[in-house]
Design a protein around this motif. Structure first.
Motif, mmCIF file in Angstrom:
data_model
loop_
_atom_site.group_PDB
_atom_site.id
_atom_site.type_symbol
_atom_site.label_atom_id
_atom_site.label_comp_id
_atom_site.label_asym_id
_atom_site.label_seq_id
_atom_site.Cartn_x
_atom_site.Cartn_y
_atom_site.Cartn_z
ATOM 1 N N VAL A 82 0.843 -1.187 0.000
ATOM 2 C CA VAL A 82 0.000 0.000 0.000
ATOM 3 C C VAL A 82 0.881 1.241 0.000
ATOM 4 C CG1 VAL A 82 -1.740 1.294 1.295
ATOM 5 C CG2 VAL A 82 -1.820 -1.201 1.266
ATOM 6 N N ARG A 83 0.539 2.200 -0.883
ATOM 7 C CA ARG A 83 1.253 3.477 -0.917
ATOM 8 C C ARG A 83 0.270 4.597 -0.639
ATOM 9 N NH1 ARG A 83 3.705 1.268 -6.370
ATOM 10 N NH2 ARG A 83 1.460 0.978 -6.490
ATOM 11 N N GLU A 84 0.759 5.641 -0.009
ATOM 12 C CA GLU A 84 -0.153 6.710 0.382
ATOM 13 C C GLU A 84 -0.721 7.464 -0.804
ATOM 14 O OE1 GLU A 84 2.313 10.433 1.787
ATOM 15 O OE2 GLU A 84 3.232 8.599 2.561
ATOM 16 N N ASP A 85 -0.104 7.327 -1.981
ATOM 17 C CA ASP A 85 -0.606 8.046 -3.151
ATOM 18 C C ASP A 85 -1.249 7.102 -4.164
ATOM 19 O OD1 ASP A 85 1.686 6.764 -3.979
ATOM 20 O OD2 ASP A 85 2.625 8.522 -4.886
ATOM 21 N N ASP A 86 -1.772 5.952 -3.711
ATOM 22 C CA ASP A 86 -2.381 5.011 -4.651
ATOM 23 C C ASP A 86 -3.566 5.629 -5.384
ATOM 24 O OD1 ASP A 86 -0.728 2.767 -4.445
ATOM 25 O OD2 ASP A 86 -1.718 2.085 -2.613
ATOM 26 N N GLY A 87 -4.352 6.452 -4.712
ATOM 27 C CA GLY A 87 -5.475 7.107 -5.380
ATOM 28 C C GLY A 87 -5.011 8.024 -6.493
ATOM 29 N N ARG A 88 -3.936 8.755 -6.242
ATOM 30 C CA ARG A 88 -3.384 9.639 -7.267
ATOM 31 C C ARG A 88 -2.831 8.818 -8.430
ATOM 32 N NH1 ARG A 88 1.884 13.600 -6.461
ATOM 33 N NH2 ARG A 88 1.966 14.380 -8.613
ATOM 34 N N ARG A 89 -2.153 7.727 -8.127
ATOM 35 C CA ARG A 89 -1.593 6.880 -9.188
ATOM 36 C C ARG A 89 -2.696 6.314 -10.076
ATOM 37 N NH1 ARG A 89 3.738 4.834 -8.338
ATOM 38 N NH2 ARG A 89 4.728 5.741 -6.504
ATOM 39 N N ALA A 90 -3.774 5.834 -9.466
ATOM 40 C CA ALA A 90 -4.867 5.279 -10.259
ATOM 41 C C ALA A 90 -5.471 6.338 -11.171
ATOM 42 C CB ALA A 90 -5.930 4.702 -9.330
ATOM 43 N N THR A 91 -5.599 7.557 -10.656
ATOM 44 C CA THR A 91 -6.189 8.632 -11.456
ATOM 45 C C THR A 91 -5.250 9.061 -12.575
ATOM 46 O OG1 THR A 91 -7.304 9.357 -9.433
ATOM 47 C CG2 THR A 91 -7.342 10.860 -11.293
ATOM 48 N N GLU A 92 -3.961 9.140 -12.285
ATOM 49 C CA GLU A 92 -2.985 9.454 -13.342
ATOM 50 C C GLU A 92 -3.022 8.386 -14.428
ATOM 51 O OE1 GLU A 92 -0.991 11.950 -13.820
ATOM 52 O OE2 GLU A 92 -0.642 12.973 -11.904
ATOM 53 N N ALA A 93 -3.121 7.118 -14.022
ATOM 54 C CA ALA A 93 -3.193 6.035 -15.008
ATOM 55 C C ALA A 93 -4.441 6.178 -15.868
ATOM 56 C CB ALA A 93 -3.176 4.679 -14.298
ATOM 57 N N ALA A 94 -5.566 6.504 -15.241
ATOM 58 C CA ALA A 94 -6.806 6.666 -15.996
ATOM 59 C C ALA A 94 -6.691 7.806 -17.005
ATOM 60 C CB ALA A 94 -7.965 6.921 -15.036
ATOM 61 N N LEU A 95 -6.103 8.927 -16.592
ATOM 62 C CA LEU A 95 -5.948 10.052 -17.517
ATOM 63 C C LEU A 95 -5.064 9.672 -18.695
ATOM 64 C CD1 LEU A 95 -5.545 12.994 -14.977
ATOM 65 C CD2 LEU A 95 -7.391 12.728 -16.643
ATOM 66 N N GLU A 96 -3.958 8.969 -18.430
ATOM 67 C CA GLU A 96 -3.070 8.576 -19.529
ATOM 68 C C GLU A 96 -3.749 7.568 -20.449
ATOM 69 O OE1 GLU A 96 1.450 6.862 -20.332
ATOM 70 O OE2 GLU A 96 0.880 7.561 -18.324
ATOM 71 N N LEU A 97 -4.508 6.638 -19.875
ATOM 72 C CA LEU A 97 -5.232 5.664 -20.701
ATOM 73 C C LEU A 97 -6.255 6.361 -21.597
ATOM 74 C CD1 LEU A 97 -5.869 2.765 -18.171
ATOM 75 C CD2 LEU A 97 -4.621 2.584 -20.326
ATOM 76 N N HIS A 98 -6.998 7.306 -21.032
ATOM 77 C CA HIS A 98 -8.009 8.011 -21.824
ATOM 78 C C HIS A 98 -7.352 8.759 -22.976
ATOM 79 C CE1 HIS A 98 -11.994 7.932 -19.533
ATOM 80 N NE2 HIS A 98 -11.212 7.073 -18.897
ATOM 81 N N ALA A 99 -6.231 9.436 -22.673
ATOM 82 C CA ALA A 99 -5.545 10.182 -23.738
ATOM 83 C C ALA A 99 -5.018 9.248 -24.817
ATOM 84 C CB ALA A 99 -4.400 10.997 -23.135
#
Length: 987
Positions: A82-99
């Motif tokens: 578990v990392r404290e920024d997992d929520g941020r990582r998931a959202t960054e991944a989603a943005l890159e996938l969408h692009a």
């Protein structure tokens, strides 16, 4: 009975691992329609390209693909670590996938109206049971609600939309451009979920900048540390080199203190450079120093060394940056500030040490200020990053500082919620802020399971994940024991006593620390305990609860020490018979000790445990019996939830047909309704209780009912009927008072009710004599009834104009109400004291204090005599000229009349008369004065008549004002209304 810590540190994989995960669910928009016009081979090629993107982008952001099914994908962040920024990582991944998908062209011919490929995605976080998968289930099998909610969010998202839950992002939502927060009612979820639409990345790099976007938490305390930083800067300005390191755990306020200090430093002749380190993917070598260099790019007359730093090759860049900063220090004092040094790369650390050494050798004015977290092994050992600095350890906020922070974030919250926030936060400013947000979202309360959201839980779990396995296992055992940990119990279960190295290591890292009671440890932060507990596997938890229950029973002790913990651990182990028995006994003991909040909690726990037992007549009768005792516990702090429990008990009693049970449930419905100020409905229930008790011959209940009916009639201002009933009750209770403490308490409250009726009718001397008798059994012991009596005594003293004495009585009501956790008496004491301060010295804070007390009671569904509060507010506001607010409280006071609460009615009408007179509406003012006289006459209230005459004289609406003044003077003199007499003499 020692527990195997290894089994907790490394749970059985076949049983799955309980993990706090952030789940990303993505799906291709409009794929069904595309499948109709695309050739199968082309569709397969497009899916292969899509899956290739999934497999490249998700791991790049630290996630793992759990399953790819068709064009959809389920990814997890937080496993195996578990990392404290997992929520941020998931959202960054989603943005890159969408692009990336927007740029993906499907092979083959396309319709003319084809707008391109898009995804729709959902992100949510929560506890998930992770099993190893297979060809059928995917790489991982995920069991829990979080994957389902992520899928529902993906369904709710439109084409090219990302919807993320607030729980998964929290403060990290500020790293992104989002739409406004809104709620979704998802299929299969009982309560709405707060979510954001994520549009893109925000121009935010630092966590502090994210905090600024959200709204900074209040800066409280830290005077000593801020002074030390200011002194260090003064020393540097005289030509010295210093390196100071702020060190504290996550959320304790290093960055907030740094920002406050830099604000001070901006007024000094020093050039400030700022940089930060991060653990995220965008981190680069020499990151904090390169950030400083880029900030200098825009400066006019930049030094030539800056050009060298920009043009140098990577290997020489550190030398160029060193030369740049030293050259600047030769010109003017420099302050180099680096945040989150714990994530610094080796090149940055080497440059930092070189800079300090070179500046010292050359005698340059340079202050290096770094902020970092403690080493994960031992909080008091120098970390590898700031070991050469003069370290300032930043402690959690003190109780007073935490209270100030809560007050600023939740200015109208009741003191019990505030203390619960403080207890859970343990002085951590970030935890305080999060809990205050949670309490505000919940309407001012903090219920079970609301201690943290998933993003904050990830911060805690990431700390636990970095512990050595034995310490991680130990802290999980401690979490199952509870927030307070008896040392003997921990040692029995684990073999680790208070001086064991692993226990001391956990204390050094602020997980647990010695409690005030010898032989006990305590979690530093309640949030930490809650998160660790929830992340511990169910089977391990239940096994531990069984071990703990057995250890407690084997050790023995007095019943009042055992019932409460046994009730908790037996319930958690699903031993419902034992849980119900111990919770009921614990509730009885707490009720006898006047610990009303504990009694309510235990009786509710007993009722909850009974729900798991076979349904039969005995269980239902026992349920009704416990509910009635819950009624006894909640009369001084009632809520609508309590009333609902008693209504269900009444249904069970009527279905059972036992007249005795029916009569007593009607009685408690009357009493709890009375405590909530629902006098009209309570009178109906009281009459029903009388009728049924007479039919079944329940003499004990019939003996109690005159007092109850008299109290209800007094609350309805029906004094002509109330006084005979109260006198009858007092006669019977005096005869029985010596037989039990309960009879003494009943007598005391009946006397209290008689005293305030006498006071309302102007018989002040008799009223105070009766109050004195009512208070005799308590002698300052701090009983809940003492708080009620002192609250009413304060009201009568306010009617008499004895302001100072009223404030003293109100202070006792407030203090004792807080001690026994009676919010009603605590709030009414607070309000009465504030009104006394207004009348005595026009205290400008009185208005807000009464508003606060009124707000405290609002979530509970009202309160007895709440027209008092609205009448007091109407009086203050009309005097201050705040017409709109005054009219609002006039209306609320008069609305209480629907429940026969007229105690504040005359005061409200007087406020309305004052408002009308201020705008020159004489006729309306006279009409309101007439209504005020009628409201006072309804209660046969001599003091109300006198105060209304005083206002008529003050307003001077016609020539009769002198006669009104003379009447007021005569009545104030006769009744001994000293404060009002002084006011009348000034006319």
């Amino acid at each position: 009975m020692t527990v195997s810590l290894a089994s907790i540190a490394a749970p059985n994989r076949s049983a799955g691992q309980r993990r706090l995960l952030t789940v990303l669910f993505v799906d291709l928009s409009g794929s069904t329609a595309m499948a109709e016009w695309m050739e199968a081979e082309h569709y397969a090629a497009m899916l292969a390209d899509l899956r290739a993107l999934y497999e490249r982008i998700v791991p790049h952001h630290g996630g793992a693909i759990a399953r790819i099914q068709g064009d959809g994908m389920l990814a997890i962040f937080g496993h195996p670590e578990v990392r404290e920024d997992d929520g941020r990582r998931a959202t960054e991944a989603a943005l890159e996938l969408h692009a990336a998908v927007r740029n993906l062209l499907p092979p083959g011919p396309r319709p003319a109206d084809f707008a391109g490929l898009t995804l729709h995605s959902g992100i949510h976080a929560g506890i998930v049971l992770v099993n190893e998968g297979d060809e059928m289930r995917g790489r991982y099998e995920l069991l829990g609600n979080a994957p389902n909610i992520a899928a529902r969010l993906s369904e709710a998202a439109k084409a090219d939309e990302i919807i993320a839950s607030e729980e998964s992002l929290g403060l990290q939502s500020q790293f992104f451009e989002t739409g406004p927060r809104f709620t979704l009612q998802l299929r299969g979820r009982a309560t709405p979920l707060a979510v954001y639409r994520v549009h893109g990345r925000a121009p935010v790099g630092r966590r502090f900048e994210a905090s600024v976007r959200r709204g900074l938490a209040p800066f409280v305390g830290r005077c000593r540390e801020l002074a030390a930083l200011d002194d260090a800067l003064s020393h540097v300005l005289t030509g010295h080199t210093l390196w100071l390191g702020l060190r504290a755990g996550a959320g304790v306020g290093k960055t907030r203190l740094t920002e406050e200090f830099l604000r001070h430093a901006a007024d000094q002749s020093v050039q400030i450079h700022r940089g930060y380190c991060e653990s995220y993917l965008s981190a680069e070598p020499l990151q904090p120093f390169l950030q400083m260099q880029r900030a200098l790019d825009g400066l006019h007359n930049a030094p030539p060394e800056l050009f060298a730093a920009q043009q140098s090759a990577p290997a020489q860049r550190a030398d160029a940056l060193l030369a740049l900063l030293l050259a600047l220090a030769r010109e003017t004092p420099q302050l180099v500030c680096i945040d989150d040094l714990q994530w610094a790369d080796d090149a940055s650390l080497r440059l930092l040490h070189r800079l300090r050494t070179a500046a010292q050798l050359q005698g340059l004015p340079l202050l290096l200020l770094t902020a970092s977290r403690p080493s994960s092994d031992n909080a008091h050992m120098p970390s590898a990053n700031d070991g050469d600095a003069a370290v300032i350890e930043l402690p959690p906020l003190t109780e007073d500082e935490a209270a100030r922070a809560v007050q600023q974030l939740l200015p109208t919250t009741d003191p019990f919620v505030a203390s619960e926030v403080q207890r859970h936060a343990g002085g951590n400013p970030l935890f305080i802020e999060e809990l205050c947000h949670a309490a505000a979202d919940a309407g001012g309360g903090l219920g079970e399971g609301q201690s943290s959201s998933a993003w904050l839980a990830a911060l805690v779990e990431s700390r636990v994940g970095r512990l050595p396995p034995a310490q991680a296992a130990l802290v999980r055992v401690a979490a199952v024991i509870g927030n307070v940990i008896p040392v003997w119990l921990l040692e029995t279960l684990t073999g680790c006593g208070e001086r064991h190295p692993d226990v001391q290591a956990l204390a050094a890292q602020d997980f647990i620390f010695p409690d005030q009671r010898p032989g006990h440890l305590r979690f530093k932060h309640g949030i930490t305990r809650d998160v660790v507990y929830e992340a511990t596997g169910l089977h391990e938890r239940q096994a531990l609860h069984r071990h703990i229950s057995a250890a407690l029973s084997a050790r023995g002790g007095t019943e009042d020490q055992l019932h409460e913990p046994l009730a908790y651990h037996d319930a958690a182990a699903n031993d419902w018979h034992a849980a119900a028995r111990h919770a009921e006994a614990a509730g009885d003991l707490a009720l006898a000790a006047s610990a009303l909040d504990r009694a309510k909690k235990q009786f509710r726990a007993a009722l909850a445990a009974l729900e798991f037992l076979p349904d039969d007549d005995d269980r239902r009768r026992r349920w009704v019996s416990i509910a009635q005792r819950l009624g006894m516990a909640c009369v001084f702090d009632a809520s609508q939830d309590d009333l609902r429990v008693l209504k269900h008990a009444a249904q069970l009693a009527h279905a059972d047909g036992d007249a005795g049970l029916m009569a007593r449930t009607e009685y408690w419905l009357a009493y709890v309704g009375y405590a909530l100020g629902e006098t009209r409905d309570s009178l109906r229930h009281a009459r029903a209780a009388v009728d049924i008790a007479q039919q079944c011959g329940d003499q004990a209940l019939l003996a109690q009912l005159p007092g109850t009916v008299g109290q209800l009639q007094a609350a309805a201002a029906d004094y002509s009927h109330a006084l005979p009933m109260l006198d009858l009750a007092i006669t019977r209770q005096r005869a029985r008072a010596s037989k039990s403490p309960a009879n003494q308490i009943g007598l005391a409250y009946s006397l209290c009710c008689r005293a305030y009726v006498l006071g309302d009718q102007g018989e002040f001397d008799d009223a105070h004599a009766v109050f004195a008798e009512a208070l005799t059994p308590f002698d300052g012991s701090g009983h809940a009834v003492e708080a009620s009596i002192q609250g009413w005594r304060a009201a009568v003293l306010l009617w008499q104009g004895r302001w100072a004495e009223a404030r003293e009585a109100a202070a006792v009501a407030h203090r004792v109400g807080a001690q026994v956790r009676s919010l009603f008496t605590c709030a009414m004491g607070h309000a009465a004291g504030a009104y006394g301060a207004w009348m005595q010295q026009a205290d400008p804070t009185a208005r807000q204090h009464i508003l606060d007390a009124t707000a405290w009671l609002a979530p509970r569904g009202g309160g007895l005599y709440s027209s008092f509060n609205h009448g007091w507010l109407a009086d203050i506001l009309s005097t201050q000229g705040d017409a709109g607010a005054a009219r609002h409280h006039v209306a609320l006071a008069l609305k209480r009349g629907r429940q026969h609460d007229w105690i504040g009615g005359a005061m409200a009408y007087r406020a309305a008369a004052r408002l009308a007179a201020k705008v020159g509406d004489v006729n309306r003012a006279k009409r309101y004065l007439s209504l005020a006289r009628g409201a006072g006459a309804q209660r046969n209230s001599a003091h109300e008549a006198a105060v209304t005459a005083l206002l008529e004289a003050e307003l001077q609406l016609d020539d009769r004002w002198r006669a009104a003044r003379d009447l007021a003077l005569a009545e104030f003199t006769r009744l001994g209304m000293t404060g009002f007499l002084d006011r009348a003499r000034q006319l």
